[in-house]
Design a protein around this motif. Structure first.
Motif, short mmCIF file in Angstrom:
data_model
loop_
_atom_site.label_atom_id
_atom_site.label_comp_id
_atom_site.label_asym_id
_atom_site.label_seq_id
_atom_site.Cartn_x
_atom_site.Cartn_y
_atom_site.Cartn_z
N SER A 2 -1.94 0.25 11.04
CA SER A 2 -1.29 0.20 9.69
C SER A 2 -1.92 1.31 9.09
N ALA A 3 -2.88 1.71 9.10
CA ALA A 3 -3.70 3.03 8.27
C ALA A 3 -2.87 4.32 8.99
N LYS A 4 -2.69 4.42 10.49
CA LYS A 4 -1.93 5.61 11.07
C LYS A 4 -0.51 5.45 10.60
N MET A 18 0.81 -1.25 0.13
CA MET A 18 -0.13 0.09 -0.31
C MET A 18 1.05 1.36 -0.08
N LEU A 19 1.90 1.18 0.61
CA LEU A 19 2.82 2.49 0.61
C LEU A 19 3.55 2.58 -0.63
N ARG A 20 3.87 1.68 -1.30
CA ARG A 20 4.33 1.75 -2.74
C ARG A 20 3.26 2.53 -3.61
N LEU A 21 2.05 1.80 -3.52
CA LEU A 21 1.11 2.13 -4.45
C LEU A 21 0.63 3.70 -4.04
N GLY A 22 0.56 4.18 -2.89
CA GLY A 22 0.24 5.58 -2.31
C GLY A 22 1.66 6.52 -3.04
N LEU A 23 2.77 6.24 -2.79
CA LEU A 23 3.61 6.90 -3.32
C LEU A 23 3.63 7.01 -4.76
N GLU A 40 -7.30 8.23 -0.26
CA GLU A 40 -7.49 7.07 -0.91
C GLU A 40 -6.77 5.78 -0.23
N ILE A 41 -5.56 6.07 -0.35
CA ILE A 41 -4.68 4.85 0.34
C ILE A 41 -5.07 4.51 1.81
N ILE A 42 -5.23 5.45 2.44
CA ILE A 42 -5.56 5.49 3.96
C ILE A 42 -6.86 4.62 4.28
N GLU A 43 -7.96 4.92 3.14
CA GLU A 43 -9.12 4.21 3.08
C GLU A 43 -8.92 2.72 3.01
N ILE A 44 -8.20 2.45 1.91
CA ILE A 44 -7.71 1.10 1.74
C ILE A 44 -7.17 0.37 2.91
N ALA A 45 -6.13 1.26 3.18
CA ALA A 45 -5.50 0.33 4.31
C ALA A 45 -6.53 0.15 5.59
N LYS A 46 -7.54 1.09 6.29
CA LYS A 46 -8.46 0.86 6.80
C LYS A 46 -9.36 -0.31 6.59
N LYS A 47 -9.66 -0.40 5.16
CA LYS A 47 -10.45 -1.59 4.87
C LYS A 47 -9.65 -2.95 4.94
N TYR A 48 -8.59 -2.86 4.58
CA TYR A 48 -7.90 -4.28 4.25
C TYR A 48 -6.74 -4.53 5.41
N SER A 49 -6.74 -3.55 6.44
CA SER A 49 -5.67 -3.85 7.41
C SER A 49 -6.10 -3.36 8.74
N ASP A 50 -5.48 -2.97 9.87
CA ASP A 50 -5.87 -2.40 10.74
C ASP A 50 -5.77 -1.01 11.19
#
Length: 51
Positions: A36-38, A1-6, A23-33
């Protein structure tokens, strides 16, 4: 997710940096905890400020 966001922040000129970050933060919240989003938010926010 970091790579995608960057990648999206750096190379997609048509997407504003803050929108790509959100967008990346919302994806992280959905697929991780929440931790990780923070973490992703902290890292990518610093990159957005640097540019």
């Amino acid at each position: 997710m970091l790579r995608l966001g960057l990648y999206e922040i750096k190379y997609f000129e048509e997407t504003p940096d803050r929108v790509a970050l959100n967008e990346i933060i919302e994806i992280a919240k959905k697929y991780s905890d929440e931790t990780s989003a923070k973490f992703i938010n902290g890292l990518l926010s610093q990159f957005v400020k640097a540019e």
